[in-house]
Design a protein around this motif. Structure first.
Motif, short mmCIF file in Angstrom:
data_model
loop_
_atom_site.label_atom_id
_atom_site.label_comp_id
_atom_site.label_asym_id
_atom_site.label_seq_id
_atom_site.Cartn_x
_atom_site.Cartn_y
_atom_site.Cartn_z
N VAL A 88 0.84 -1.20 0.00
CA VAL A 88 0.00 0.00 0.00
C VAL A 88 0.87 1.25 0.00
O VAL A 88 0.62 2.20 -0.76
CB VAL A 88 -0.97 -0.02 1.20
CG1 VAL A 88 -1.66 1.33 1.36
CG2 VAL A 88 -2.00 -1.13 1.05
N ILE A 89 1.90 1.26 0.82
CA ILE A 89 2.80 2.42 0.88
C ILE A 89 3.52 2.60 -0.46
O ILE A 89 3.67 3.72 -0.94
CB ILE A 89 3.80 2.27 2.04
CG1 ILE A 89 3.05 2.40 3.37
CG2 ILE A 89 4.92 3.30 1.95
CD1 ILE A 89 3.89 2.11 4.59
N THR A 90 3.93 1.50 -1.08
CA THR A 90 4.59 1.59 -2.38
C THR A 90 3.66 2.20 -3.42
O THR A 90 4.07 3.07 -4.21
CB THR A 90 5.05 0.20 -2.85
OG1 THR A 90 5.96 -0.33 -1.88
CG2 THR A 90 5.71 0.25 -4.20
N ILE A 91 2.42 1.80 -3.44
CA ILE A 91 1.45 2.33 -4.40
C ILE A 91 1.19 3.81 -4.14
O ILE A 91 1.13 4.61 -5.09
CB ILE A 91 0.14 1.52 -4.36
CG1 ILE A 91 0.40 0.13 -4.96
CG2 ILE A 91 -0.98 2.23 -5.11
CD1 ILE A 91 -0.75 -0.83 -4.81
N VAL A 92 1.06 4.19 -2.88
CA VAL A 92 0.83 5.60 -2.54
C VAL A 92 2.02 6.46 -2.98
O VAL A 92 1.84 7.52 -3.59
CB VAL A 92 0.56 5.77 -1.03
CG1 VAL A 92 0.60 7.23 -0.61
CG2 VAL A 92 -0.78 5.15 -0.66
N VAL A 93 3.23 6.00 -2.72
CA VAL A 93 4.43 6.76 -3.11
C VAL A 93 4.52 6.83 -4.63
O VAL A 93 4.85 7.89 -5.19
CB VAL A 93 5.70 6.13 -2.49
CG1 VAL A 93 6.96 6.73 -3.07
CG2 VAL A 93 5.67 6.29 -0.98
N MET A 94 4.23 5.74 -5.33
CA MET A 94 4.29 5.74 -6.78
C MET A 94 3.25 6.71 -7.37
O MET A 94 3.56 7.47 -8.29
CB MET A 94 4.05 4.33 -7.33
CG MET A 94 4.20 4.24 -8.84
SD MET A 94 3.92 2.60 -9.50
CE MET A 94 2.17 2.41 -9.22
N LEU A 95 2.04 6.72 -6.85
CA LEU A 95 1.01 7.62 -7.34
C LEU A 95 1.38 9.08 -7.05
O LEU A 95 1.12 9.96 -7.88
CB LEU A 95 -0.34 7.29 -6.72
CG LEU A 95 -0.98 5.98 -7.20
CD1 LEU A 95 -2.26 5.70 -6.40
CD2 LEU A 95 -1.26 6.03 -8.69
N THR A 96 1.99 9.33 -5.91
CA THR A 96 2.46 10.68 -5.59
C THR A 96 3.52 11.12 -6.59
O THR A 96 3.49 12.24 -7.10
CB THR A 96 3.02 10.73 -4.16
OG1 THR A 96 1.99 10.32 -3.25
CG2 THR A 96 3.49 12.12 -3.80
N PHE A 97 4.47 10.24 -6.89
CA PHE A 97 5.52 10.55 -7.85
C PHE A 97 4.93 10.84 -9.22
O PHE A 97 5.29 11.84 -9.87
CB PHE A 97 6.52 9.40 -7.95
CG PHE A 97 7.56 9.60 -9.00
CD1 PHE A 97 8.64 10.44 -8.78
CD2 PHE A 97 7.44 8.98 -10.24
CE1 PHE A 97 9.59 10.65 -9.77
CE2 PHE A 97 8.39 9.17 -11.22
CZ PHE A 97 9.47 10.01 -10.99
N VAL A 98 4.02 10.01 -9.68
CA VAL A 98 3.39 10.20 -10.99
C VAL A 98 2.61 11.51 -11.01
O VAL A 98 2.63 12.25 -12.00
CB VAL A 98 2.50 8.99 -11.37
CG1 VAL A 98 1.65 9.28 -12.59
CG2 VAL A 98 3.36 7.77 -11.59
N GLY A 99 1.93 11.84 -9.91
CA GLY A 99 1.18 13.10 -9.83
C GLY A 99 2.08 14.31 -9.91
O GLY A 99 1.79 15.27 -10.64
N ILE A 100 3.20 14.29 -9.19
CA ILE A 100 4.15 15.40 -9.25
C ILE A 100 4.76 15.51 -10.64
O ILE A 100 4.93 16.61 -11.18
CB ILE A 100 5.22 15.25 -8.16
CG1 ILE A 100 4.59 15.44 -6.77
CG2 ILE A 100 6.37 16.24 -8.37
CD1 ILE A 100 5.51 15.10 -5.63
N PHE A 101 5.10 14.38 -11.22
CA PHE A 101 5.67 14.36 -12.58
C PHE A 101 4.68 14.96 -13.57
O PHE A 101 5.05 15.79 -14.41
CB PHE A 101 6.02 12.92 -12.95
CG PHE A 101 6.73 12.79 -14.26
CD1 PHE A 101 8.10 12.93 -14.34
CD2 PHE A 101 6.03 12.51 -15.42
CE1 PHE A 101 8.77 12.81 -15.54
CE2 PHE A 101 6.68 12.39 -16.63
CZ PHE A 101 8.05 12.53 -16.69
N ALA A 102 3.42 14.56 -13.50
CA ALA A 102 2.40 15.08 -14.43
C ALA A 102 2.20 16.57 -14.22
O ALA A 102 2.06 17.33 -15.19
CB ALA A 102 1.09 14.32 -14.23
N TRP A 103 2.19 17.02 -12.96
CA TRP A 103 2.02 18.45 -12.66
C TRP A 103 3.19 19.25 -13.22
O TRP A 103 3.01 20.31 -13.83
CB TRP A 103 1.92 18.64 -11.16
CG TRP A 103 1.99 20.07 -10.74
CD1 TRP A 103 1.02 21.01 -10.82
CD2 TRP A 103 3.14 20.74 -10.19
NE1 TRP A 103 1.48 22.21 -10.35
CE2 TRP A 103 2.77 22.07 -9.95
CE3 TRP A 103 4.42 20.31 -9.87
CZ2 TRP A 103 3.65 22.99 -9.41
CZ3 TRP A 103 5.29 21.24 -9.33
CH2 TRP A 103 4.90 22.55 -9.11
#
Length: 57
Positions: free
Chosen positions: A9-24
Motif C-alpha cells: 500500500v505504501i509503495t502504491i501511494v508513493v508511486m502515485l504521488t511521484f506520478v502526480g508530481i511528474f504530471a504536474w
C-alpha cells in the motif's frame, strides 16, 4: 493487515504521488509559471540597467 500488505500500500501511494508530481511538473498549464520563475534571475539585472540609465519602470 500484515507487514507485506502495508508495504504494498505504501509503495502504491508513493508511486502515485511521484506520478502526480511528474504530471504536474510537465503539464502545459505550468509552462508559463516555470518560465517566469526561470527568468527571475535576470530581473535584478534589468532593474539595475534601468536605474543606471535613469529610466523608471
Amino acid at each position: 493487515m500484515d507487514y507485506g500488505t502495508l508495504q504494498g500500500v505504501i509503495t502504491i501511494v508513493v508511486m502515485l504521488t511521484f506520478v502526480g508530481i511528474f504530471a504536474w511538473a510537465y503539464s502545459s498549464r505550468q509552462k508559463k509559471n516555470f518560465d517566469d520563475a526561470a527568468n527571475l534571475v535576470f530581473t535584478d539585472d534589468e532593474i539595475q540597467k534601468m536605474k543606471d540609465s535613469g529610466e523608471q519602470k
